[in-house]
Design an enzyme around this catalytic site. Sequence first.
Site, PDB file in Angstrom:
ATOM      1  CG  HIS A 108     117.071 -66.710  -3.251  1.00  0.00           C
ATOM      2  ND1 HIS A 108     115.981 -66.609  -4.098  1.00  0.00           N
ATOM      3  CD2 HIS A 108     117.060 -67.989  -2.792  1.00  0.00           C
ATOM      4  CE1 HIS A 108     115.341 -67.767  -4.140  1.00  0.00           C
ATOM      5  NE2 HIS A 108     115.978 -68.611  -3.351  1.00  0.00           N
ATOM      6  N   GLY A 175     103.823 -62.139  -4.422  1.00  0.00           N
ATOM      7  CA  GLY A 175     104.635 -61.833  -5.592  1.00  0.00           C
ATOM      8  C   GLY A 175     105.605 -62.908  -6.009  1.00  0.00           C
TER       9      GLY A 175
END
Length: 238
Positions: A108, A175
């Site tokens: 990202h 996570g």
Amino acid sequence: MAADRIVILTGAGLSAESGLGTFRGKGGLWDDYNLEELATPEGFARNPTKVHDFYNMRRRWLADVRPNAAHFALAKLEREHGGEVLTVTQNIDPLHEAAGSETLIHMHGELARALCAACGASRFWTEDLSLATDCPACGKSGYMRPDVVWFGEMPQEMERIYAALARCDLFVSIGTSGTVYPAAGFVAEAQRAGAHTVELNLDPSEGASLFAETHYGAATEIVPAYVETLLQGKARRA
């Protein structure tokens, strides 16, 4: 037999204990900020100053955060494991690198990089950005933006990621919420390759049922513990 080729996916939950907030769920960043206004190309086109202010604020946050025990454990795994270890992170913070990870993909993008929309040049960047910022490569102003992947844009290095998933024998998701694609589909890609799949998370993700093995708790506790089982050759295998 120990895993020879490991792919690790990490999300915001890994950095939460370093003081960087997650995005979804109760108390997530998008509870306080509008996703459409701040994390889409359309939002940037409508109000670039507002978007720059938001990412300038987030970039300044980086000066006060440090890697936690989970980041250091993953760097240790990469350093001491005898096979291949690739970490693919959805996080745009630099905490993996600060902990020592080197074989890393920021799918990202990176908050500490700036991209020129005019010439495509990307470079390390720690200062504020604005419409008045000149591109160091082409000299044009008004085209600089954070080098992050906004919603509606293609994540980076997808070909390399899918190639690694197609040959891995262990996939570990850490996570993540399990709601954002294409990352949420990585577990299925790894399963098709015959890999053992593991979720390490604070709570079960949306895709928890897809994993062969799950462990829940604080990242700073469960990630170092799981890394030690891998390095000692005691991890469960499918």
